[in-house]
Write a protein that holds these residues in place. Structure first.
Motif, PDB file in Angstrom:
ATOM      1  N   VAL A  98       0.879  -1.167   0.000  1.00  0.00           N
ATOM      2  CA  VAL A  98       0.000   0.000   0.000  1.00  0.00           C
ATOM      3  C   VAL A  98       0.918   1.219   0.000  1.00  0.00           C
ATOM      4  CG1 VAL A  98      -1.820   1.220   1.230  1.00  0.00           C
ATOM      5  CG2 VAL A  98      -1.700  -1.263   1.341  1.00  0.00           C
ATOM      6  N   ASN A  99       1.146   1.779  -1.175  1.00  0.00           N
ATOM      7  CA  ASN A  99       2.182   2.799  -1.292  1.00  0.00           C
ATOM      8  C   ASN A  99       1.674   4.199  -0.966  1.00  0.00           C
ATOM      9  OD1 ASN A  99       4.469   4.188  -1.822  1.00  0.00           O
ATOM     10  ND2 ASN A  99       4.357   3.971  -4.041  1.00  0.00           N
ATOM     11  N   TYR A 110       7.080  -7.684   0.838  1.00  0.00           N
ATOM     12  CA  TYR A 110       6.155  -8.350  -0.083  1.00  0.00           C
ATOM     13  C   TYR A 110       5.318  -9.429   0.589  1.00  0.00           C
ATOM     14  CZ  TYR A 110       8.171  -5.940  -4.027  1.00  0.00           C
ATOM     15  OH  TYR A 110       8.567  -4.973  -4.905  1.00  0.00           O
ATOM     16  N   ARG A 111       5.921 -10.176   1.496  1.00  0.00           N
ATOM     17  CA  ARG A 111       5.179 -11.282   2.082  1.00  0.00           C
ATOM     18  C   ARG A 111       4.663 -10.934   3.475  1.00  0.00           C
ATOM     19  NH1 ARG A 111       4.332 -16.078  -1.122  1.00  0.00           N
ATOM     20  NH2 ARG A 111       4.974 -15.196  -3.095  1.00  0.00           N
ATOM     21  N   ALA A 112       4.815  -9.691   3.838  1.00  0.00           N
ATOM     22  CA  ALA A 112       4.449  -9.301   5.206  1.00  0.00           C
ATOM     23  C   ALA A 112       3.023  -8.738   5.255  1.00  0.00           C
ATOM     24  CB  ALA A 112       5.435  -8.265   5.708  1.00  0.00           C
ATOM     25  N   ASP A 113       2.562  -8.522   6.439  1.00  0.00           N
ATOM     26  CA  ASP A 113       1.260  -7.898   6.679  1.00  0.00           C
ATOM     27  C   ASP A 113       1.225  -6.520   5.988  1.00  0.00           C
ATOM     28  OD1 ASP A 113      -0.955  -6.673   7.740  1.00  0.00           O
ATOM     29  OD2 ASP A 113      -0.649  -7.474   9.752  1.00  0.00           O
ATOM     30  N   LEU A 160       2.347  -0.271   4.837  1.00  0.00           N
ATOM     31  CA  LEU A 160       1.602   0.977   4.967  1.00  0.00           C
ATOM     32  C   LEU A 160       2.352   1.952   5.874  1.00  0.00           C
ATOM     33  CD1 LEU A 160      -2.154   1.031   5.020  1.00  0.00           C
ATOM     34  CD2 LEU A 160      -1.075   2.333   6.809  1.00  0.00           C
ATOM     35  N   LEU A 161       2.835   1.441   7.003  1.00  0.00           N
ATOM     36  CA  LEU A 161       3.597   2.289   7.928  1.00  0.00           C
ATOM     37  C   LEU A 161       4.909   2.748   7.289  1.00  0.00           C
ATOM     38  CD1 LEU A 161       3.045   0.449  11.308  1.00  0.00           C
ATOM     39  CD2 LEU A 161       2.261   2.732  10.690  1.00  0.00           C
TER      40      LEU A 161
END
Lengths: 418, 289
Positions: B34-35, B85-88, B93-94
């Motif tokens: 989420v950029n 990429y594979r993370a929450d 977002l943060l």
């Protein structure tokens, strides 16, 4: 608790080290000032968001003023320290004001641009009985229905803006029997300005062909420009704030519209950003860098030397407000807010870098001073990126009362809550 | 007549969101990032236009600035995005939120907070009349460039082997991996293209919008609304949503409800999500459900 009693050797060493370091840093400050304690002044202004670009000028100017005050011996011989914070929005502004007063024990708070934030800061100031000087909030309501005994206004009120530039419009025959189209920023400042503008317009025989409220996050004005082109007004009135004014001017030029343009709210930084060929029309301004007085010349020279660009009108507000506080404290030999208010209410005079000295009107705490109407220069007459307009003589004229352009008691009445 | 003009203008207006939203959607669908820093790249594009114009003119800056922003995007992808990429999605977002703040402050430190002036070059000024519809020549050119970008991107994704891998990667990255294709270089390329498009939007809008450090924030919210309305993973969904958002705003101003023009696009989003929770043309992407 037990940690405090349980002093290990390492802890003792770090504490001693920190103390030594801290005293080492603060020692020169103590030596320079004669008193023992610094005087803190809180400075709150938006540094982010659509008013941020103006807030930055406010901060630069307040810094310069404090530097000059300290160089001249501070306040009551004590060093002055400026605590600066980004006010962000009305909620954050009041929280930060609260913290500055309670934790940092500031002598007073200076600043702000958003009228909505001015109000929340003023409420905190009133509750804590600490002086607040508004340097950028224009809304008449702040001097009327929302006035506070602990709030003073260096920034002119909307009525003063409308009446200053209104004289130019009257002179050019753009009022009587004419149709205006206005765009108004959809928040406290804009609503207030539109109300005052309508009063002026209707009082002088003109009418609004249309007025649109513009959300404060709008960046594109094409839809409005199409409506304006269709309405064929005699004058387009821009009551926008912050970077929206710049966006509008750039797109107005882009769409090739040529109806006369004017506005009741204005900041030189926004005209500079619109730039040559895009900046058009006649606008009111509280002060500008081309004002022909020795005070202004000194201020512009000092500011340009420090920041390599001239100050814009918001810089004037925060610079002058800081100097006013210094004058009051030095004269009273006290930082007591109640005493300062008394001093202001008794009609103390201040050098405002203009041709005449100014004073705070007792009835609503508005600074009475001269204003100007500036008109964009045609593109071929512009010599540099800053001097892109010509100025009217000070308004009111030399033989008029300074109160001539302010809201009258009937237009805007203030009763201070006790 | 005026309403017709407003409808046309609204559609044209939507095109600006499109350039930002397409990249945003692409990066999210492929990498799950989420950029929030996407708007910052748009701002950097605008500032670089100013810098490059001094040496290369607007024409040169038009090429150089998006390329520079795309390169920056690639570097960011290699050093930062890759780790998430594979993370929450909350973590990315943060991270990108922080990145956006850093970028904004950096612009403020380098160029100063006051807005900078930049105008349409003289050769792109003027008006064109299409029937009774008089419009800014610059915006017609802008529309042409944006349409070319959209067409080019569509061809790239639909007609090339590169596009096939990317589309497969959106649906099922594990399967792509099992087939022996490393997605990493594709991720870098997609980040470069997506962020480069944001940079291009910065170049195109610099002459008509105010250039200031927080300009990225102004555009990121509507861009997200467009992506959400359009639906994840859907190319045409984003295109349709961008035009729809522009249209709704234009019509609200046209019929005299300008004060509600921003609120209307959020209402539109709410309505779309009520009836189509995946957005207009949103595809079902297993990873995100």
């Amino acid at each position: 608790m037990s940690n405090n009693l349980h002093f290990t050797r390492r802890r003792l060493l770090t504490t001693a080290g920190t103390l030594a370091l801290a005293s080492g840093i603060s020692a020169p400050g103590i030596l320079r000032a004669q008193g023992t304690e610094v005087i803190r002044i809180g400075h709150l202004t938006p540094r982010t968001g659509f008013l941020g670009p103006l807030g930055e000028y406010a901060v630069m100017a307040a810094d310069l003023a404090i530097e000059e005050i300290n160089a001249a011996g501070g306040m009551m011989g004590r060093k002055v320290e400026l605590l600066k914070e980004d006010s962000v929005n009305p909620q954050t502004a009041s929280t930060k004001a609260e913290r500055m007063i309670e934790r940092d024990k500031v002598a007073c708070i200076i600043g702000e641009i958003s009228s909505a934030s001015c109000l929340t800061i003023a409420q905190v100031a009133q509750r804590n009985k600490v002086l607040y000087i508004n340097t950028g909030g224009n809304s008449d309501a702040l001097r009327g229905s929302d006035c506070k005994r602990y709030m003073f206004h260096v920034e002119s009120q909307n009525s003063m803006y409308v009446k200053s530039v209104g004289r130019s419009f009257l002179r050019e025959g753009l009022v009587k029997g004419k149709k205006w189209y206005s765009l108004t920023a959809d928040y406290a400042f804009g609503h207030d300005l539109l109300k005052v503008a309508k009063r002026f317009m209707e009082g002088n025989g003109g009418q609004f062909a249309g007025d649109d409220l513009v959300p404060t996050d709008a960046t594109d004005f094409s839809a409005y420009l199409l409506k304006i082109r269709d309405a064929k007004p005699d004058l387009v009135v821009i009551n926008l704030a912050g970077t929206q004014t710049t966006n509008f001017l750039k797109q107005y030029a882009e769409f090739g519209l040529t109806f006369p343009v004017g506005g009741f709210g204005f900041d030189t930084a926004l005209a500079w950003a619109a730039g040559k060929g895009n900046f058009v029309g006649t606008w009111p301004v509280v002060w500008h860098h081309l004002v022909d007085t020795p005070g202004t010349k000194n201020f512009v020279a000092a500011f340009t030397k420090k920041y390599s660009k001239p100050p814009e009108n918001q810089a004037w507000g925060d610079y002058v407000a800081t100097k006013i506080v210094a004058q009051a404290v030095n004269e009273l030999k006290s930082t007591d807010s109640t005493k300062m208010i008394e001093y202001f209410e008794k009609g103390a005079k201040f050098d405002l870098l203009k041709t005449r000295q100014g004073y705070f009107r007792t009835s609503d705490h508005q600074l009475m001073h001269e204003m100007y109407a500036v008109t964009a220069l045609p593109a071929d007459k512009i010599k540099n990126q800053w001097d892109i307009f010509t100025s009217s003589a000070p308004v009111p004229g030399p033989n008029e009362d300074l109160e001539a352009i302010a809201a009258t008691k009937e237009e805007n009445s203030c009763t201070f809550p006790t | 007549m005026l309403l017709t003009q407003q409808i046309l203008n609204g559609l044209l207006d939507g095109v600006y969101y499109l350039l930002i939203a397409l990249g945003l959607s692409l990066i999210f669908s492929l990498g799950g990032i989420v950029n929030l820093a996407h708007g910052a790249f748009y701002a950097i594009g605008a500032y670089l236009t100013l810098v490059f114009s001094a040496y290369l003119g607007f024409g040169g800056a038009f090429i150089a600035a998006p390329v520079a922003v795309a390169l920056l995007g690639m570097i960011i992808e290699r050093t930062l995005f890759r780790r998430f990429y594979r993370a929450d999605p909350i973590l990315s977002l943060l991270m990108t939120f922080g990145l956006a703040m850093i970028a904004e402050q950096a612009l403020r430190m380098i160029f100063g907070a006051p807005p900078l002036s930049y105008s349409i070059p003289p050769w792109l000024r003027g008006q064109v009349a299409i029937g009774g519809f008089i419009y800014s020549f610059y915006r017609v050119v802008l529309l042409g460039i944006a349409a070319a970008c959209v067409a080019g991107l569509w061809l790239l994704l639909q007609k090339t082997s590169f596009g096939r891998v990317v589309r497969a990667g959106v649906q099922n990255p594990d399967m792509v991996g099992a087939l022996g294709i490393s997605l990493q270089p594709y991720m870098s390329a997609v980040a470069a293209i997506g962020i480069g498009l944001a940079g291009l939007a910065g170049v195109l809008l610099a002459p008509i919008y105010s250039i200031h450090p927080a300009m990225g924030q102004e555009i990121i919210t509507p861009a997200f609304v467009v992506v959400v309305i359009g639906g994840l993973g859907s190319f045409w969904g984003v295109v349709a949503a961008a035009l729809l958002v522009g249209l709704v705003k234009g019509i609200m101003v046209g019929i005299g409800y300008s004060a509600a023009s921003t609120a209307a696009i959020y209402l539109l989003m709410l309505l779309v999500l009520l009836f189509r929770p995946r957005g207009l043309f949103g595809e079902r992407i297993l990873r995100f459900e």
